[in-house]
Design a protein around this motif. Structure first.
Motif, short mmCIF file in Angstrom:
data_model
loop_
_atom_site.label_atom_id
_atom_site.label_comp_id
_atom_site.label_asym_id
_atom_site.label_seq_id
_atom_site.Cartn_x
_atom_site.Cartn_y
_atom_site.Cartn_z
N THR A 177 26.59 9.64 7.67
CA THR A 177 26.03 9.60 6.32
C THR A 177 24.58 9.16 6.37
O THR A 177 24.23 8.21 7.07
N VAL A 178 23.72 9.86 5.63
CA VAL A 178 22.31 9.49 5.53
C VAL A 178 22.10 8.85 4.16
O VAL A 178 22.39 9.46 3.12
N TYR A 179 21.61 7.61 4.15
CA TYR A 179 21.33 6.88 2.93
C TYR A 179 19.83 6.94 2.66
O TYR A 179 19.03 6.67 3.54
N SER A 180 19.47 7.30 1.45
CA SER A 180 18.07 7.37 1.05
C SER A 180 17.79 6.23 0.09
O SER A 180 18.46 6.09 -0.94
N VAL A 181 16.81 5.39 0.43
CA VAL A 181 16.48 4.21 -0.37
C VAL A 181 15.11 4.40 -0.99
O VAL A 181 14.14 4.71 -0.31
N SER A 182 15.05 4.20 -2.29
CA SER A 182 13.78 4.22 -3.02
C SER A 182 13.68 2.94 -3.83
O SER A 182 14.67 2.51 -4.42
N SER A 183 12.54 2.34 -3.84
CA SER A 183 12.39 1.09 -4.58
C SER A 183 11.24 1.17 -5.56
O SER A 183 10.25 1.87 -5.34
N HIS A 184 11.41 0.48 -6.65
CA HIS A 184 10.40 0.40 -7.70
C HIS A 184 10.36 -1.04 -8.18
O HIS A 184 11.40 -1.68 -8.27
N PHE A 185 9.19 -1.55 -8.48
CA PHE A 185 9.06 -2.94 -8.90
C PHE A 185 8.47 -3.01 -10.30
O PHE A 185 7.51 -2.33 -10.61
N ASN A 186 9.07 -3.84 -11.11
CA ASN A 186 8.59 -4.06 -12.47
C ASN A 186 7.74 -5.32 -12.47
O ASN A 186 8.24 -6.42 -12.22
N ARG A 187 6.46 -5.19 -12.75
CA ARG A 187 5.55 -6.33 -12.73
C ARG A 187 5.85 -7.34 -13.83
O ARG A 187 5.40 -8.47 -13.77
N PRO A 219 0.81 -1.22 0.00
CA PRO A 219 0.00 0.00 0.00
C PRO A 219 0.85 1.27 0.00
O PRO A 219 0.39 2.31 -0.43
N TYR A 220 2.08 1.17 0.46
CA TYR A 220 2.98 2.31 0.48
C TYR A 220 4.27 1.90 -0.21
O TYR A 220 4.70 0.76 -0.11
N SER A 221 4.88 2.83 -0.90
CA SER A 221 6.16 2.50 -1.54
C SER A 221 7.20 2.22 -0.46
O SER A 221 7.10 2.71 0.66
N ILE A 222 8.17 1.44 -0.79
CA ILE A 222 9.20 1.07 0.17
C ILE A 222 10.35 2.06 0.02
O ILE A 222 11.31 1.83 -0.70
N ASN A 223 10.22 3.19 0.68
CA ASN A 223 11.21 4.26 0.65
C ASN A 223 11.56 4.63 2.08
O ASN A 223 10.68 4.74 2.93
N PHE A 224 12.84 4.79 2.35
CA PHE A 224 13.23 5.18 3.70
C PHE A 224 14.61 5.81 3.70
O PHE A 224 15.36 5.67 2.73
N ASP A 225 14.92 6.51 4.76
CA ASP A 225 16.25 7.09 4.99
C ASP A 225 16.85 6.40 6.21
O ASP A 225 16.14 6.11 7.17
N MET A 226 18.14 6.12 6.13
CA MET A 226 18.83 5.49 7.27
C MET A 226 20.17 6.19 7.46
O MET A 226 20.91 6.39 6.51
N LYS A 227 20.43 6.56 8.69
CA LYS A 227 21.69 7.21 9.01
C LYS A 227 22.66 6.18 9.56
O LYS A 227 22.37 5.46 10.51
N ILE A 228 23.83 6.11 8.94
CA ILE A 228 24.91 5.23 9.40
C ILE A 228 26.13 6.12 9.58
O ILE A 228 26.64 6.67 8.60
N GLY A 229 26.54 6.29 10.82
CA GLY A 229 27.62 7.23 11.11
C GLY A 229 27.15 8.63 10.81
O GLY A 229 26.09 9.05 11.27
#
Length: 56
Positions: free
Chosen positions: A28-38, A16-26
């Protein structure tokens, strides 16, 4: 519901929601975005395995 209606409902409610998130390691902030090809020809597991084995 018919079988087709149930499958359609499941596909719409599966993510129901896209799988996007930010994660801070040390510091550095990593931004993750995902897209799926049916229409993809391989699963996520197969794709990850292919990428890892190609890096070896």
């Amino acid at each position: 519901m018919t079988k087709a209606e149930r499958l359609n409902w499941f596909r719409k409610s599966q993510y129901p929601y896209s799988i996007n998130f930010d994660m801070k390691i040390g510091n550095t902030v990593y931004s993750v975005s995902s897209h799926f090809n049916r229409t993809a020809n391989e699963s996520l597991q197969e794709k990850a395995q292919r990428i890892i084995l190609n890096k070896l």
